[in-house]
Write a protein that holds these residues in place. Structure first.
Motif, mmCIF file in Angstrom:
data_model
loop_
_atom_site.group_PDB
_atom_site.id
_atom_site.type_symbol
_atom_site.label_atom_id
_atom_site.label_comp_id
_atom_site.label_asym_id
_atom_site.label_seq_id
_atom_site.Cartn_x
_atom_site.Cartn_y
_atom_site.Cartn_z
ATOM 1 N N GLU A 119 35.236 43.013 36.656
ATOM 2 C CA GLU A 119 34.449 43.037 37.881
ATOM 3 C C GLU A 119 34.870 41.923 38.840
ATOM 4 O OE1 GLU A 119 33.317 43.073 34.837
ATOM 5 O OE2 GLU A 119 32.554 45.132 34.667
ATOM 6 N N VAL A 120 35.225 40.758 38.297
ATOM 7 C CA VAL A 120 35.648 39.630 39.138
ATOM 8 C C VAL A 120 37.005 39.915 39.758
ATOM 9 C CG1 VAL A 120 36.235 37.176 39.149
ATOM 10 C CG2 VAL A 120 34.309 37.997 37.775
ATOM 11 N N VAL A 121 37.953 40.385 38.957
ATOM 12 C CA VAL A 121 39.304 40.658 39.462
ATOM 13 C C VAL A 121 39.267 41.760 40.516
ATOM 14 C CG1 VAL A 121 41.660 41.300 38.824
ATOM 15 C CG2 VAL A 121 40.273 39.960 37.230
ATOM 16 N N SER A 122 38.368 42.746 40.328
ATOM 17 C CA SER A 122 38.290 43.892 41.240
ATOM 18 C C SER A 122 37.868 43.496 42.651
ATOM 19 C CB SER A 122 37.301 44.929 40.692
ATOM 20 O OG SER A 122 37.731 45.426 39.451
ATOM 21 N N LYS A 123 37.250 42.322 42.800
ATOM 22 C CA LYS A 123 36.881 41.859 44.141
ATOM 23 C C LYS A 123 38.110 41.530 44.987
ATOM 24 C CE LYS A 123 32.475 39.852 42.624
ATOM 25 N NZ LYS A 123 31.699 38.595 42.479
ATOM 26 N N TYR A 124 39.233 41.257 44.323
ATOM 27 C CA TYR A 124 40.432 40.817 45.041
ATOM 28 C C TYR A 124 41.588 41.813 44.944
ATOM 29 C CZ TYR A 124 37.798 36.490 44.865
ATOM 30 O OH TYR A 124 36.810 35.558 44.990
ATOM 31 N N PHE A 125 41.555 42.674 43.935
ATOM 32 C CA PHE A 125 42.626 43.659 43.749
ATOM 33 C C PHE A 125 42.008 45.019 43.432
ATOM 34 C CE2 PHE A 125 44.438 39.578 42.556
ATOM 35 C CZ PHE A 125 45.640 39.556 43.248
ATOM 36 N N ASP A 126 42.391 46.030 44.213
ATOM 37 C CA ASP A 126 41.926 47.385 43.907
ATOM 38 C C ASP A 126 42.669 47.966 42.715
ATOM 39 O OD1 ASP A 126 40.106 47.382 45.968
ATOM 40 O OD2 ASP A 126 41.513 48.251 47.423
ATOM 41 N N HIS A 127 43.919 47.598 42.592
ATOM 42 C CA HIS A 127 44.755 48.180 41.546
ATOM 43 C C HIS A 127 45.409 47.055 40.737
ATOM 44 C CE1 HIS A 127 44.141 51.995 43.538
ATOM 45 N NE2 HIS A 127 44.592 51.490 44.673
#
Length: 529
Positions: free
Chosen positions: A298-306
């Motif tokens: 969830e944290v990584v998804s804030k900065y990278f969609d893929h």
């Protein structure tokens, strides 16, 4: 059979690591044990195949310079060389213990758990058990040769420490040897009075009727196991061998039951399983703890969609770990490869994880300064109480600091590269050659950083060396290699990130096949919005 006292126990040690072999030999009193060492499979196999003394205790390590311990064990078993085998491994999993026992080992020793305390007792127990087994085999051979000479059987049986009981064709007990009285405490008359006259009445084996039926129908010896009790209430595990004695018309006249006390082996097996259960529970708990420090999707998804993180530990816990941290306006990403794997590697991973965060929180921002400070801390911490020379433990790391507002990647590598795909072209940025801690060629090491611009759809990859070092199934000389990994990333430029992950995972698993995993594996991929 040649009589050998415990002062003359011969040990054949087959271990690929010479330093380990010397250490194991140092644990054995030279006045009680004669140790012959081998480091490769073929010389050890040739020596043991040509040797006729089956009282030699053979300690086999899984790791050999040529082949592995299971191959040697299977080869010797196929040649009917039934030495008392003790399997030696640093892999303490229940699966490895069971595999060793199923392959033919009499006992199991861990290189990392209780070797000093258990080595001598395990060797002596294996030796004592082998003497009993060889005595039993000797009796069986003599029985086969003397089916018509039952009068002489009592002489043979009286000389062994195994219990021998003779039954007539109706399975009624007729005779016991002296060892039976010594082991169980009953005279034959007392035994019959307590349990009855026939073997089915006396046996404490649930399927004794099936065992006897097989013996009668096949007219062959049958081995089975019995939980017995002595006159004084002591519980014993017995390995029992029931053999029919045939007359000249091939009709059963007698039955001979030979019982070998294997209680100590059973106790050792239970102890091993209990220890393995404790180790497994501890490792499962350690795995949950280590997973808690890994990046949350969830944290990584804030900065990278893929993006994806391919992480496959060699054991329950790993020395490789992904790291993701947000501080002020920067996002930090690292792929870290600590020395070793399993529990030692995991301890180093916690050291790296906590210090990276602390260094950044303390004010260091550029990646070179962060790794410079991390290097100093790791060297200081790992050598704090080390009086035996400088520690060679450490870690390799690729560290990125991403400034999304300026679209700039700052990268510093300590033994690990950064792969960037921009405008459908793949570029490898190797960074600094020196690792964090570990073996330092220079007394002082100055890390440097480089800055790279990125645009939407550009990709970066960071990884440990576990994938490229993985051996191919069926070919221990062929590694996956950095070249093959580079080719894979080049050929997958137009793949979606999810497809890159799935194809890579399948490719690695297909390459590995049934071969043991060489090291922890880590590869992370990120595509910019």
């Amino acid at each position: 059979m040649k009589e050998i006292t415990k002062k003359e126990i011969d040990i054949v040690l087959v271990n690929g690591n010479k330093i380990q072999s010397s250490y194991i030999e140092s644990l054995l009193d030279p006045n009680k044990f004669n140790v012959k060492k081998f480091y490769e499979q073929n010389p050890a196999c040739e020596y043991l195949q040509n040797n006729e003394d089956l009282t030699k205790v053979v300690i086999i390590s899984y790791q050999l310079n040529q082949g592995n311990g299971f191959e040697l064990l299977k080869n010797l078993k196929q040649q009917q060389k039934d030495y008392p085998f003790i399997f030696l491994s640093s892999d303490n999993t229940i699966e490895r213990v069971v595999e060793a026992m199923q392959t033919g080992a009499m006992d199991f020793l861990s290189k990392t758990y209780g070797l000093v305390e258990n080595l001598v007792p395990v060797v002596e127990r294996a030796y004592d058990t082998q003497i009993k087994v060889l005595e039993r085999k000797e009796i069986e051979e003599k029985l086969a040769q003397k089916n018509k000479e039952l009068a002489k059987l009592s002489v043979v049986a009286s000389e062994t420490s195994n219990s021998v009981l003779i039954y007539n064709a109706k399975l009624e007990l007729e005779w016991t040897n002296k060892a039976f009285v010594e082991v169980f405490g009953y005279s034959m008359e007392e035994y019959i009075k307590k349990y009855g006259k026939t073997l089915p009445q006396q046996s404490q084996t649930d399927d004794i009727n099936r065992v006897l039926q097989d013996c009668i129908m096949k007219k062959k010896s049958i081995i089975f196991y019995t939980a017995s009790e002595t006159k004084h209430g002591e519980k014993l595990w017995m390995q029992s061998n029931i053999s029919p004695v045939l007359n000249e018309k091939n009709i059963i006249e007698k039955f001979v039951l030979i019982e070998t006390d294997i209680t100590e082996i059973k106790r050792a097996e239970r102890k091993i399983i209990q220890q393995q259960n404790k180790i497994r529970d501890s490792l499962n708990y350690a795995e949950r703890i280590q997973s808690a420090i890994f990046p949350e999707k969830e944290v990584v998804s804030k900065y990278f969609d893929h993006f994806f993180i391919f992480h496959k530990p060699r054991e329950k816990v790993s020395g490789d770990f992904p790291w993701f941290y947000v501080h002020n306006e920067y996002v930090y990403i690292a792929a870290v490869d600590c020395t070793g794997h399993g529990v030692p590697g995991a301890f180093l991973s916690f050291l790296g994880h906590s210090n990276l965060k602390n260094i950044i929180d303390s004010g260091a921002e550029n990646t070179a300064a962060i790794l410079q400070e991390l290097n100093s801390r790791v060297i200081q911490l790992l050598n704090k109480n080390n009086k035996q020379g400088r520690s060679l433990d450490g870690m390799e790391i690729g560290l990125c600091r991403i400034d999304f507002s300026k679209k700039i990647i700052q990268f510093t590598g300590a033994g690990r590269p950064l792969v960037m795909i921009k405008n459908s072209e793949l570029t490898i940025h190797k960074g600094n050659f020196m690792p964090i801690g570990g073996y330092q060629i220079k007394k002082t090491c100055e890390f440097k950083f480089l800055e790279l611009e990125f645009d939407s759809k550009d990709r970066i990859y960071m990884f440990s060396d576990g994938i490229q070092d993985q051996f191919k199934n069926g070919d221990s000389r062929a590694k996956y290699s950095s070249k093959k990994l580079r080719e894979f990333l080049t050929n997958s430029i137009n793949f979606k990130m999810d497809d890159v992950y799935n194809v890579l995972k399948n490719d690695i698993l297909e390459w590995k096949g049934m071969a043991p995993q060489t090291d922890d594996m880590l590869l992370m991929g990120f595509e910019f919005k």
